[in-house]
Write an enzyme that holds these catalytic residues in place. Structure first.
Site, mmCIF file in Angstrom:
data_model
loop_
_atom_site.group_PDB
_atom_site.id
_atom_site.type_symbol
_atom_site.label_atom_id
_atom_site.label_comp_id
_atom_site.label_asym_id
_atom_site.label_seq_id
_atom_site.Cartn_x
_atom_site.Cartn_y
_atom_site.Cartn_z
ATOM 1 N N CYS A 235 4.875 7.406 5.516
ATOM 2 C CA CYS A 235 4.460 6.144 6.150
ATOM 3 C C CYS A 235 5.675 5.320 6.586
ATOM 4 O O CYS A 235 5.675 4.725 7.657
ATOM 5 C CB CYS A 235 3.630 5.288 5.195
ATOM 6 N N ASP A 236 6.707 5.256 5.728
ATOM 7 C CA ASP A 236 7.793 4.290 5.955
ATOM 8 C C ASP A 236 9.143 4.908 6.314
ATOM 9 O O ASP A 236 10.086 4.171 6.635
ATOM 10 C CB ASP A 236 7.989 3.424 4.693
ATOM 11 N N CYS B 79 5.683 5.783 -0.050
ATOM 12 C CA CYS B 79 5.175 6.770 0.908
ATOM 13 C C CYS B 79 6.234 7.053 1.978
ATOM 14 O O CYS B 79 6.420 6.262 2.909
ATOM 15 C CB CYS B 79 3.876 6.257 1.546
#
Ligand SMILES: Cc1cc2nc3c(=O)[nH]c(=O)nc-3n(C[C@H](O)[C@H](O)[C@H](O)COP(=O)(O)OP(=O)(O)OC[C@H]3O[C@@H](n4cnc5c(N)ncnc54)[C@H](O)[C@@H]3O)c2cc1C
Length: 301
Positions: free
Chosen positions: A137-138, A134
């Site tokens: 997300c990261d 992701c």
């Protein structure tokens, strides 16, 4: 015996929340169950959605929250729980969840899909330590660093574009000789100065001890990097219904636009069903169609 509902909606993403809006407006006695408190929809994994009609550009999380607030405004009952087992006896479904149990005459199953694994050495071992699925997300953890994105579809290209705004350099590895992504996304990628495209490049291993520090290609070439994002497709989350309804060879629930499956009373919507185009707008459309099918089905029982 506990109360028998008209409908249980399993999943609170694009398909599930649209089903909830239509079910609430139809006056059905129902509940929506989602495993995640913030609605775990795949939409939350993307920063910019720019193909959902009415929104030129909208953040993925913001769009899901709009769907959620719409359902909430109609007093749609929604709970956080994990659907673990579904059985059917004498025309009634029992939905067993981690924390409770529901009885219902119909089910809309819309659990979406999750990322496909690449299946190479280093992928599992370095997950969360340089390997991720992701970008939204990261990606932040790779500010001014070099990352590799593996894949050639819309998700891989969107991830590469997103990361190009954060990272020093993005290398997109694709095993074929051209990208499958939409033309507009490919054009944007080609215009990004810090993105390198490498075609006919298959990953053999993700390298690193404490964290990912490179990728070994099947050609024997090695690419140094600080992180690897894998975007090589999706797999349907159909495990719970595999003994109830017919699935295709790839595990998608066989259903047409009406959502009808091989089992009476069980309807499938969104990415988890067989369909040509898996997008937010088509998942929403499925949700609406499924509630229409549920209403017609309930009229006959
Ligand atoms: C990175 C990325 C970017 C994307 N970008 C776009 C884009 O720009 N435009 C576009 O149109 N589409 C995009 N898509 C595709 C889009 O997100 C999906 O097509 C859409 O979300 C499908 O909706 P759905 O309701 O079927 O599944 P989802 O939205 O994934 O929702 C499924 C829901 O089911 C829940 N669930 C799963 N299992 C259980 C269980 N056992 N019990 C309870 N709840 C459960 C999950 O928590 C989740 O909330 C993107 C996808 C990804 C991964």
């Amino acid at each position: 015996m506990s109360e028998i509902l008209d409908l249980v909606i399993c999943g609170g993403g694009a398909a599930g929340l649209t089903s909830a809006v239509y079910a609430a407006r139809s006056g059905l006695d129902f509940v929506l169950i989602d495993i995640s408190s913030s609605m775990g929809s795949q939409i939350t994994q993307t920063s910019d959605v720019d193909n959902y009609t009415g929104f030129e550009k909208v953040n993925g999380m913001e769009l899901v929250m709009k769907f959620y607030e719409h359902a909430k405004a109609l007093n749609a009952p929604m709970v956080n729980d994990e659907v673990q087992e579904i059985t059917k006896e004498n025309g009634i479904f029992t939905i067993k969840c981690a924390q409770g149990e529901y009885k219902t005459r119909t089910v809309i199953y819309c659990s979406g899909a999750s990322h496909r694994e690449l299946g190479v050495k280093g992928e599992k071992e370095l997950l969360g330590r340089g390997v991720g699925y992701c970008a939204v997300c990261d990606g932040f953890f790779y500010r001014n660093k070099t990352v590799v994105v593996v894949g050639g579809g819309n998700t891989a290209v969107t991830d590469a574009l997103y990361l190009s705004k954060i990272c020093k350099k993005v290398i997109l590895l694709h095993r074929r000789d051209s990208l499958r992504a939409e033309k507009i996304l490919v054009e944007r990628l080609e215009n990004a100065e810090n993105v390198e495209l490498m075609f006919n490049s298959e990953v053999a291993e993700i390298l690193g001890e404490k964290g990912a520090d490179g990728v070994l290609l099947k050609s024997g070439d090695k690419i140094d990097c600080d992180g690897v994002f894998i975007a090589v497709g999706i797999v349907p989350r159909s495990e719970t219904v595999k003994s109830l309804a017919k699935l295709d060879n790839n595990g998608y629930i066989v259903a047409d636009e009406s959502g009808k499956t091989s089992l009476d009373g069980l309807f499938a919507a969104g990415d988890v069903r067989t369909k040509a185009l898996r997008q937010i707008i088509t998942a929403c459309s499925d949700g609406a169609n499924c509630v229409d099918s549920v209403n017609k089905f309930l009229d006959t029982v």
